[in-house]
Design a protein around this motif. Structure first.
Motif, PDB file in Angstrom:
ATOM      1  N   UNK A   1      55.345  25.065   9.916  1.00  0.00           N
ATOM      2  CA  UNK A   1      54.873  26.067  10.876  1.00  0.00           C
ATOM      3  C   UNK A   1      54.021  27.121  10.157  1.00  0.00           C
ATOM      4  N   UNK A   2      52.789  27.302  10.617  1.00  0.00           N
ATOM      5  CA  UNK A   2      51.898  28.309  10.049  1.00  0.00           C
ATOM      6  C   UNK A   2      52.075  29.600  10.840  1.00  0.00           C
ATOM      7  N   UNK A   3      52.433  30.675  10.154  1.00  0.00           N
ATOM      8  CA  UNK A   3      52.636  31.964  10.807  1.00  0.00           C
ATOM      9  C   UNK A   3      51.388  32.825  10.667  1.00  0.00           C
ATOM     10  N   UNK A   4      50.951  33.411  11.801  1.00  0.00           N
ATOM     11  CA  UNK A   4      49.713  34.179  11.861  1.00  0.00           C
ATOM     12  C   UNK A   4      49.988  35.583  12.368  1.00  0.00           C
ATOM     13  N   UNK A   5      49.346  36.556  11.744  1.00  0.00           N
ATOM     14  CA  UNK A   5      49.358  37.941  12.217  1.00  0.00           C
ATOM     15  C   UNK A   5      47.915  38.341  12.515  1.00  0.00           C
ATOM     16  N   UNK A   6      47.691  38.963  13.666  1.00  0.00           N
ATOM     17  CA  UNK A   6      46.365  39.462  14.030  1.00  0.00           C
ATOM     18  C   UNK A   6      46.368  40.977  13.909  1.00  0.00           C
ATOM     19  N   UNK A   7      45.368  41.501  13.228  1.00  0.00           N
ATOM     20  CA  UNK A   7      45.221  42.947  13.048  1.00  0.00           C
ATOM     21  C   UNK A   7      44.006  43.398  13.839  1.00  0.00           C
ATOM     22  N   UNK A   8      44.250  44.074  14.964  1.00  0.00           N
ATOM     23  CA  UNK A   8      43.170  44.511  15.840  1.00  0.00           C
ATOM     24  C   UNK A   8      43.516  44.259  17.289  1.00  0.00           C
ATOM     25  N   UNK A   9      42.769  44.899  18.185  1.00  0.00           N
ATOM     26  CA  UNK A   9      43.072  44.753  19.613  1.00  0.00           C
ATOM     27  C   UNK A   9      41.814  44.747  20.488  1.00  0.00           C
TER      28      UNK A   9
ATOM     29  N   UNK B   1      58.203  43.204  21.129  1.00  0.00           N
ATOM     30  CA  UNK B   1      58.781  42.863  19.828  1.00  0.00           C
ATOM     31  C   UNK B   1      57.747  42.254  18.881  1.00  0.00           C
ATOM     32  N   UNK B   2      56.611  41.823  19.418  1.00  0.00           N
ATOM     33  CA  UNK B   2      55.554  41.238  18.592  1.00  0.00           C
ATOM     34  C   UNK B   2      54.463  42.247  18.233  1.00  0.00           C
ATOM     35  N   UNK B   3      54.636  43.509  18.658  1.00  0.00           N
ATOM     36  CA  UNK B   3      53.609  44.525  18.456  1.00  0.00           C
ATOM     37  C   UNK B   3      54.045  45.563  17.435  1.00  0.00           C
ATOM     38  N   UNK B   4      53.069  46.059  16.683  1.00  0.00           N
ATOM     39  CA  UNK B   4      53.325  47.193  15.799  1.00  0.00           C
ATOM     40  C   UNK B   4      52.063  48.030  15.691  1.00  0.00           C
ATOM     41  N   UNK B   5      52.260  49.340  15.496  1.00  0.00           N
ATOM     42  CA  UNK B   5      51.134  50.238  15.244  1.00  0.00           C
ATOM     43  C   UNK B   5      51.215  50.838  13.844  1.00  0.00           C
ATOM     44  N   UNK B   6      51.998  50.188  13.006  1.00  0.00           N
ATOM     45  CA  UNK B   6      52.199  50.661  11.639  1.00  0.00           C
ATOM     46  C   UNK B   6      51.932  49.505  10.665  1.00  0.00           C
ATOM     47  N   UNK B   7      50.906  49.654   9.842  1.00  0.00           N
ATOM     48  CA  UNK B   7      50.569  48.593   8.892  1.00  0.00           C
ATOM     49  C   UNK B   7      51.708  48.309   7.914  1.00  0.00           C
ATOM     50  N   UNK B   8      52.511  49.314   7.619  1.00  0.00           N
ATOM     51  CA  UNK B   8      53.639  49.110   6.708  1.00  0.00           C
ATOM     52  C   UNK B   8      54.706  48.205   7.298  1.00  0.00           C
TER      53      UNK B   8
ATOM     54  N   UNK C   1      52.088  32.738  16.415  1.00  0.00           N
ATOM     55  CA  UNK C   1      51.561  34.098  16.365  1.00  0.00           C
ATOM     56  C   UNK C   1      52.764  35.037  16.307  1.00  0.00           C
ATOM     57  N   UNK C   2      53.064  35.533  15.112  1.00  0.00           N
ATOM     58  CA  UNK C   2      54.301  36.282  14.945  1.00  0.00           C
ATOM     59  C   UNK C   2      54.147  37.759  15.263  1.00  0.00           C
ATOM     60  N   UNK C   3      52.926  38.289  15.143  1.00  0.00           N
ATOM     61  CA  UNK C   3      52.774  39.735  15.336  1.00  0.00           C
ATOM     62  C   UNK C   3      51.308  40.097  15.548  1.00  0.00           C
ATOM     63  N   UNK C   4      51.103  41.223  16.257  1.00  0.00           N
ATOM     64  CA  UNK C   4      49.773  41.814  16.423  1.00  0.00           C
ATOM     65  C   UNK C   4      49.867  43.295  16.089  1.00  0.00           C
ATOM     66  N   UNK C   5      48.956  43.758  15.251  1.00  0.00           N
ATOM     67  CA  UNK C   5      48.882  45.188  14.940  1.00  0.00           C
ATOM     68  C   UNK C   5      47.771  45.816  15.776  1.00  0.00           C
ATOM     69  N   UNK C   6      48.077  46.975  16.370  1.00  0.00           N
ATOM     70  CA  UNK C   6      47.091  47.770  17.087  1.00  0.00           C
ATOM     71  C   UNK C   6      47.481  49.237  16.986  1.00  0.00           C
TER      72      UNK C   6
END
Length: 257
Positions: free
Chosen positions: A1-9, A50-57, A32-37
């Protein structure tokens, strides 16, 4: 399974989110494990909180991080990522691979298409141009790209720059000419819809003919009387200048053939 994170909205990010979700639903080995915005509300309608974050850390661990932000922000975002030696790519057509921070392995995942929010598109038809620093990372990018598209190309930064410039001519500039045509129609109380079959036929011809073979019109025929009449009709200086420039370009191209 390839896990992907997208940074942007933005436009590209939102279309990628939908494309990867559709890929997951079809049973392909991608997640698609997570999206940062910065503003999670802008993409909250596409996936669970649960798949969203606004913190790069707080970025989740993944095999691939796709930065889908404005060109000017790519370098800054990549320099703020809180990890090292992971595969980080951007989605820009006009930005070189080397703008990405050296802390991580670099790549490009460029879907060559015009994206508009809330305008659905079949991602399977979109060419995806890939670039990476090493063969192993390219293999991963190729695997991921083929889960959402049927057309994948290996394109280096210089080639991608050329493609992006060409895309501006065939898409952005062409659309602006549509706008000018619409303005001329509205000013003269003519429905713009009358031109839509012509627009469609012009685009369809390029699928089977070269642009040189498909070219028609007064400039191609060197119909001086018609050209002069058109120039006299155009009251807006900007429209007139564009008309003259394109007419001259078509005529000069005809002389080279």
């Amino acid at each position: 399974m390839v896990k992907v994170v997208i940074i942007g909205s933005g436009n590209v990010a939102q279309h990628l989110i939908v494309a990867f979700q559709n890929a997951q639903n079809s049973g392909t080995e991608i997640e698609l494990v997570q999206v940062y915005s910065r503003q999670t509300a802008s993409v909250a309608h596409l996936l669970g909180l649960e798949q969203l974050t606004n913190n790069l850390d707080d970025l989740a661990e993944a095999d691939l991080y796709i930065i889908a932000v404005s060109d000017d922000a790519i370098a800054a975002v990549s320099s703020q990522l809180p990890f090292k030696n992971r595969l980080v790519v951007h989605t820009s057509g006009g930005v070189a691979l080397n703008v990405l921070n050296d802390d991580n392995r670099k790549g490009v995942f460029y879907p060559l298409q015009s994206f508009t929010k809330n305008k659905p598109i079949d991602f399977k038809t979109i060419p995806i141009c890939l670039e990476s620093e090493n063969a192993t990372d390219y293999q991963l990018l190729d695997k991921v790209a083929k889960t959402i598209s049927d057309t994948v190309f290996a394109i280096n930064s210089e080639q991608r720059k050329a493609l992006h410039v060409a895309a501006v001519f065939v898409n952005n500039f062409t659309n602006h000419l549509y706008q000018i045509g619409q303005e001329i129609c509205l000013e003269n109380k003519v429905p713009f819809e009358i031109l839509k079959p012509l627009i469609a036929e012009t685009a369809n011809k390029i699928m089977v003919l070269s642009p040189e073979e498909a070219q028609t019109g007064p400039a191609k025929r060197n119909d001086t009387a018609t050209i002069e009449a058109h120039e006299a009709f155009l009251s807006q200086e900007n429209h007139l200048n564009i008309y003259k420039t394109l007419t001259q370009s078509i005529q000069e191209n005809g002389k080279k053939l």
